[in-house]
Every structure is written in C-alpha cells, then in structure tokens.
Write an enzyme that holds these catalytic residues in place. Structure first.
Site, PDB file in Angstrom:
ATOM      1  N   ASN A 149      35.139 102.876  43.147  1.00 19.26           N
ATOM      2  CA  ASN A 149      34.927 102.385  41.785  1.00 19.26           C
ATOM      3  C   ASN A 149      34.239 103.406  40.881  1.00 19.26           C
ATOM      4  OD1 ASN A 149      34.264  98.983  42.901  1.00 19.26           O
ATOM      5  ND2 ASN A 149      36.192  99.953  42.302  1.00 19.26           N
ATOM      6  N   ASP A 162      38.078  90.339  44.172  1.00 15.30           N
ATOM      7  CA  ASP A 162      39.096  91.158  43.524  1.00 15.30           C
ATOM      8  C   ASP A 162      39.797  90.385  42.402  1.00 15.30           C
ATOM      9  OD1 ASP A 162      40.641  93.426  43.111  1.00 15.30           O
ATOM     10  OD2 ASP A 162      42.197  92.782  44.512  1.00 15.30           O
TER      11      ASP A 162
END
Length: 306
Positions: free
Chosen positions: A81, A33
C-alpha cells in the site's frame, strides 16, 4: 417497502445462521478489501470508502464480541500500500491514527479487557501513526481477555524474512545452535502480536486470495478461508456468520477425517496385534465401531462402503 422486506429477510436469515452455529473460532483474521471500489461505485473518492470501511470494522468487533471470539487481526495497511498516491496515503494514515486513539479510549475496549497491538514494519509509518500505536498499546497493555491486532505496514514474506534473519544473527553470535531451531524458535522471532494460530481468514471484495496474510499463523494451522463478494463497507453480519459457518464445517470435516484415519489404524492393528484386549479398547473409544463377539470388535457400519 422493498427495503423493509429485505431488512426483515436479512434479520431472519441472521437468526437462522446463529441457530446453526455450535462452534466459533478463537482467532479470526480479516482482509478488509474493497473500500476504494465501494467509493467509486458510490461516486466518492477513496477516503470516503476508507471511512465507510472503518464503520464496518467497528461493527465487526461488536459481532466478534457477541460470539465470544477471543482474537481478531485486521489487515489495515500492507507494505504494497506504500505505492498508493501520496494524498490517499496521507488520508489513510490520518484515519488509522484517529481510529487507534478512539479504540484505545473506548469504554467497550476497557470493559471487555481488549489488548491492542500493531504488527508489521511500523517504523516505516509516519510519526503520527507510530504515536497512536504507542498510545493504544500503552492504554491496553494490562489486558489479556481479548486481543485486537492491527496489521500496519505488514507483509507476510517480510515477517518470515525478518524472523529468518534474526535466527541467523543468533547463530552467528553463537547464541544458538542451528540444530536447536524449531517451531518455537521461529514463533519467538515473528512479530509480537498474535497469541494463537488463525482459525479463520475472511476476505471481502470478491478476490479469492489471502494476499500473503499471516502465512505462518494461518497456513501452518490450515485455517479455514471465506471469500465474500460485498466490498468491505457493505459487508454485513450475515456475511460474517457465513464465514464462521465455513470454519465450523471445516472443523467438522477435520474431526471426521481424524476419526476415519483412526479407524483404519485400528483395523490394521487388529490384523497384526495378537492381544485382542488392546484392540478392543481402541475400538471402544471410536465412533462407528462396536465390539465383536470374539471381543476384538467390529465396525458398526460393516458391510457398507467407507
């Protein structure tokens, strides 16, 4: 000068962390991340961050190889995503396809015997990514020494929901009795990828959540979790070693807890079982206990608080 001093201090700390480790996890899952936030902090665009993060991923695989970690699962692209801007998705898919082919052709991968597999709803990915997945999986299909799982179009809830639906279909067809559904049944219906439970989840970027990553394989095993502040492209070996240390501490606590529960059981056993020989044998194998004069045994730390 200041940079060299910092690098020297980091190398020294790295050696210290390595010297402290006596046990390493078998399976590490990584949530990479912070790529986009890193790019923004450097004045770049998201693609720059993803490419910088890919370099860190390659370093991570080397660190795992050095420590003898047998399985790594990377959270490369989640189902959420898909909501990102089309241009960013296109660049990210290009990068994923490129790296999968690079890994599949890497001498290190073949010398170490690493099997590459993708997990997730891969049918939702563009053809070029699906082709790269097929290429990587075919090139490494005969290996079994190490495992690299790449989570693409992955969501933990989706995985569990898919497994539940598959089992329901088996029951509806009459292929399975509902009473026979057990842990092995569920695991067989999950994505074909991870070969063992997750021991450690590492997340970079500062967020303290596991984002529904491998819920069956990790939460069921009560995996240790390490949250690291640096964005993924800035993630260092010392950050990874800190995560491994977290796993080691967790395992030590787990062992101590098991011993403590066993000692409590033996105390209760000694109070209810007439055969002192049985109790004495049980005490003999537990750390912190010693035989008593009457042959039953007593705690080595008797008289102190547990």
């Amino acid at each position: 000068m200041r940079r060299r001093l910092r690098q020297f201090a980091e190398r020294l700390y790295e050696r210290l962390l390595l010297a402290e480790l006596s046990e390493t996890p078998s399976h590490v899952a990584v949530i990479q991340d912070g790529n986009r936030r890193y790019a923004a902090s450097q004045g770049g665009d998201p693609t720059d961050g993803h490419r910088a993060g890919a370099e860190t991923t390659e370093q991570l695989l080397r660190w795992c190889d050095e420590l003898g970690i047998e399985e790594v699962t990377l959270y490369a692209f989640s189902t959420e995503n898909f909501s990102r801007p089309p241009d960013e998705r296109r660049e990210l898919f290009d990068l994923v396809a490129e790296k999968l082919r690079e890994f599949a052709d890497s001498e290190r991968i073949h010398e170490s015997g690493v099997r590459i597999r993708a997990i997730g709803e891969t049918g939702r990915l563009p053809d070029r990514v699906q082709d790269a997945i097929a290429y990587a999986q075919h090139r490494t299909a005969d290996y079994d020494a190490y495992h690299l799982n790449v989570a693409l179009a992955y969501g933990g809830r989706a995985e569990l929901l898919g497994a539940t639906r598959e089992i329901a279909r088996q029951v509806e067809r009459g292929d399975r009795d509902p009473a026979t559904v057990d842990v092995e049944t569920v695991e067989a219906a999950l994505y074909d990828g991870p070969t063992r439970d997750v021991d450690l989840i590492v997340r970079s970027g500062g967020d303290e959540r596991t984002s529904n990553f491998l819920p069956w394989q990790a939460n069921g095993n009560e995996a240790a979790v390490y949250f690291s502040a640096p964005y993924w492209p800035a993630f260092r070996k010392i950050d990874f070693l800190r995560g491994v240390r977290t796993y080691e501490h967790r395992e030590r606590e787990r062992v101590q807890g098991s011993i403590q529960r066993a000692r409590m059981f033996v105390r209760a056993l000694g109070a209810t079982v007439a055969d002192s020989t049985v109790v004495a044998r049980a005490r003999a194998v537990l750390p912190g206990m010693k035989p008593r004069a009457d042959g039953v045994g007593d705690d080595a730390d008797a008289g102190t608080a547990d």
